[in-house]
Design an enzyme around this catalytic site. Structure first.
Site, PDB file in Angstrom:
ATOM      1  N   GLY A  45       0.843  -1.200   0.000  1.00 31.71           N
ATOM      2  CA  GLY A  45       0.000   0.000   0.000  1.00 31.71           C
ATOM      3  C   GLY A  45       0.871   1.240   0.000  1.00 31.71           C
ATOM      4  N   GLN A  50       3.358   9.902   0.644  1.00 29.67           N
ATOM      5  CA  GLN A  50       4.628   9.200   0.881  1.00 29.67           C
ATOM      6  C   GLN A  50       5.647   9.479  -0.237  1.00 29.67           C
ATOM      7  OE1 GLN A  50       2.442   5.303   1.883  1.00 29.67           O
ATOM      8  NE2 GLN A  50       4.314   5.129   3.067  1.00 29.67           N
ATOM      9  N   CYS A  95       5.344  -0.159   7.264  1.00 40.00           N
ATOM     10  CA  CYS A  95       5.095   1.005   6.408  1.00 40.00           C
ATOM     11  C   CYS A  95       6.371   1.333   5.641  1.00 40.00           C
ATOM     12  CB  CYS A  95       4.699   2.187   7.300  1.00 40.00           C
ATOM     13  SG  CYS A  95       4.436   3.728   6.391  1.00 40.00           S
ATOM     14  N   LEU A  96       6.232   1.644   4.365  1.00 32.08           N
ATOM     15  CA  LEU A  96       7.408   1.970   3.558  1.00 32.08           C
ATOM     16  C   LEU A  96       8.095   3.247   4.039  1.00 32.08           C
ATOM     17  CD1 LEU A  96       6.113   1.026  -0.006  1.00 32.08           C
ATOM     18  CD2 LEU A  96       7.849  -0.181   1.334  1.00 32.08           C
ATOM     19  N   HIS A 137      -4.841   2.200   7.383  1.00 34.24           N
ATOM     20  CA  HIS A 137      -3.430   2.618   7.484  1.00 34.24           C
ATOM     21  C   HIS A 137      -3.142   3.725   6.462  1.00 34.24           C
ATOM     22  CE1 HIS A 137       1.043   1.685   7.864  1.00 34.24           C
ATOM     23  NE2 HIS A 137       0.993   2.361   6.722  1.00 34.24           N
ATOM     24  N   GLU A 138      -3.582   3.518   5.232  1.00 37.05           N
ATOM     25  CA  GLU A 138      -3.302   4.485   4.164  1.00 37.05           C
ATOM     26  C   GLU A 138      -4.104   5.776   4.352  1.00 37.05           C
ATOM     27  OE1 GLU A 138      -0.793   3.920   2.505  1.00 37.05           O
ATOM     28  OE2 GLU A 138      -0.599   1.775   2.801  1.00 37.05           O
ATOM     29  N   HIS A 141      -2.383   8.153   6.543  1.00 37.10           N
ATOM     30  CA  HIS A 141      -1.342   8.937   5.869  1.00 37.10           C
ATOM     31  C   HIS A 141      -1.933  10.221   5.286  1.00 37.10           C
ATOM     32  CE1 HIS A 141       2.319   6.569   5.858  1.00 37.10           C
ATOM     33  NE2 HIS A 141       1.674   5.476   5.500  1.00 37.10           N
TER      34      HIS A 141
HETATM   35  C1  Y12 Z   1      -1.343  -4.181   6.518  1.00 36.22           C
HETATM   36  C2  Y12 Z   1      -0.569  -3.338   7.256  1.00 36.22           C
HETATM   37  C3  Y12 Z   1      -0.020  -2.213   6.693  1.00 36.22           C
HETATM   38  C4  Y12 Z   1      -0.297  -1.911   5.374  1.00 36.22           C
HETATM   39  C5  Y12 Z   1       0.268  -0.659   4.783  1.00 36.22           C
HETATM   40  C6  Y12 Z   1       1.243  -0.881   3.670  1.00 36.22           C
HETATM   41  N1  Y12 Z   1       2.508  -1.291   4.176  1.00 36.22           N
HETATM   42  C7  Y12 Z   1       3.505  -1.687   3.350  1.00 36.22           C
HETATM   43  O1  Y12 Z   1       3.314  -1.760   2.162  1.00 36.22           O
HETATM   44  C8  Y12 Z   1       4.788  -2.028   3.969  1.00 36.22           C
HETATM   45  C9  Y12 Z   1       5.804  -2.442   3.232  1.00 36.22           C
HETATM   46  C10 Y12 Z   1       7.158  -2.723   3.725  1.00 36.22           C
HETATM   47  C11 Y12 Z   1       8.051  -3.277   2.843  1.00 36.22           C
HETATM   48  C12 Y12 Z   1       9.351  -3.525   3.240  1.00 36.22           C
HETATM   49  O2  Y12 Z   1      10.293  -3.996   2.345  1.00 36.22           O
HETATM   50  C13 Y12 Z   1      10.469  -5.344   2.154  1.00 36.22           C
HETATM   51  O3  Y12 Z   1       9.839  -6.164   2.787  1.00 36.22           O
HETATM   52  C14 Y12 Z   1      11.483  -5.720   1.136  1.00 36.22           C
HETATM   53  C15 Y12 Z   1       9.752  -3.248   4.529  1.00 36.22           C
HETATM   54  O4  Y12 Z   1      11.025  -3.588   4.938  1.00 36.22           O
HETATM   55  C16 Y12 Z   1      12.086  -2.775   4.651  1.00 36.22           C
HETATM   56  O5  Y12 Z   1      11.896  -1.693   4.176  1.00 36.22           O
HETATM   57  C17 Y12 Z   1      13.409  -3.286   4.987  1.00 36.22           C
HETATM   58  C18 Y12 Z   1       8.852  -2.671   5.397  1.00 36.22           C
HETATM   59  C19 Y12 Z   1       7.550  -2.398   4.999  1.00 36.22           C
HETATM   60  C20 Y12 Z   1      -1.083  -2.748   4.636  1.00 36.22           C
HETATM   61  C21 Y12 Z   1      -1.617  -3.893   5.212  1.00 36.22           C
HETATM   62 CO    CO Z   2       2.353   3.521   5.561  1.00 38.74          CO
END
Ligand code: Y12
Ligand code: CO
Length: 171
Positions: A45, A50, A95-96, A137-138, A141
């Site tokens: 997401g 962001q 979260c990214l 969550h989004e 933001h």
């Molecule tokens: C459930 C809970 C939160 C959400 C919001 C969207 N969150 C994300 O998309 C998080 C992504 C994320 C990706 C990562 O990278 C990798 O896994 C390669 C990460 O780790 C690093 O950056 C090292 C952390 C978060 C949606 C649904």
């Molecule tokens: Co986020």
């Protein structure tokens, strides 16, 4: 184009986003950039703020049963609002904009939402499970909030200490 993701504590993440007025080419380019940026960073997401754009625009693409992100399941969400909500659910969120940090957060379990698609068509839906969590969550933001603000006082203190150390080590 893959855009740079703002990382906490960047102040721009606190900006309250504004509704989209024109459902035009500029919006479509923003959506394409957001999708590319989300996929390039293995996110599920992303909110426009962001990548530094203060407009009420989100993209969400949850993994399917095989654990893969099917581009056909990508949802583009414009000017979202929650109309009704009930229940509660706890999930370990990430979260990214707060990379490598994950913590349990309590959200509403079932939500009724209204938003617009890229052509300006109004959509009303009931969401549950991970989609409801991601939507909330989004949406946070867009209101200038991050999931870390929902941590208990002690967990937030621990996070801030670790985050400062991490940022120092990076320099
Ligand atoms: C459930 C809970 C939160 C959400 C919001 C969207 N969150 C994300 O998309 C998080 C992504 C994320 C990706 C990562 O990278 C990798 O896994 C390669 C990460 O780790 C690093 O950056 C090292 C952390 C978060 C949606 C649904
Ligand atoms: Co986020």
């Amino acid at each position: 184009m893959v855009r740079e993701i703002l990382v906490y504590p960047d102040k721009r993440l606190k900006v309250v986003s504004k509704d989209v007025i024109n459902f035009d080419k500029e919006l479509h380019k923003l959506l394409e950039d957001m999708k590319e940026t989300m996929y390039a960073n293995e996110g599920i997401g992303l909110a426009a703020i962001q990548i530094g754009v203060a407009q009420n625009v989100l993209v969400i693409n949850l993994a399917n049963e095989e654990g893969e992100q099917d581009p056909a399941n990508l949802v583009e969400i414009i000017n979202p609002v929650i109309l009704e909500s009930e229940g509660s659910i706890t999930y370990q969120e990430g979260c990214l904009s707060v990379p490598s940090f994950y913590e349990d957060v309590e959200r509403k379990e079932n939500i009724k939402v209204r938003y617009f698609d890229r052509l300006g068509l109004m959509i009303e839906k009931e969401l549950d499970g991970l989609m409801a969590i991601a939507f909330q969550h989004e949406l946070d933001h867009l209101n200038g909030h991050l999931f870390i603000e929902k941590l208990s006082f002690l967990k937030r203190k621990k996070f801030e200490k670790e985050w400062k150390k991490k940022l120092k080590e990076r320099k």
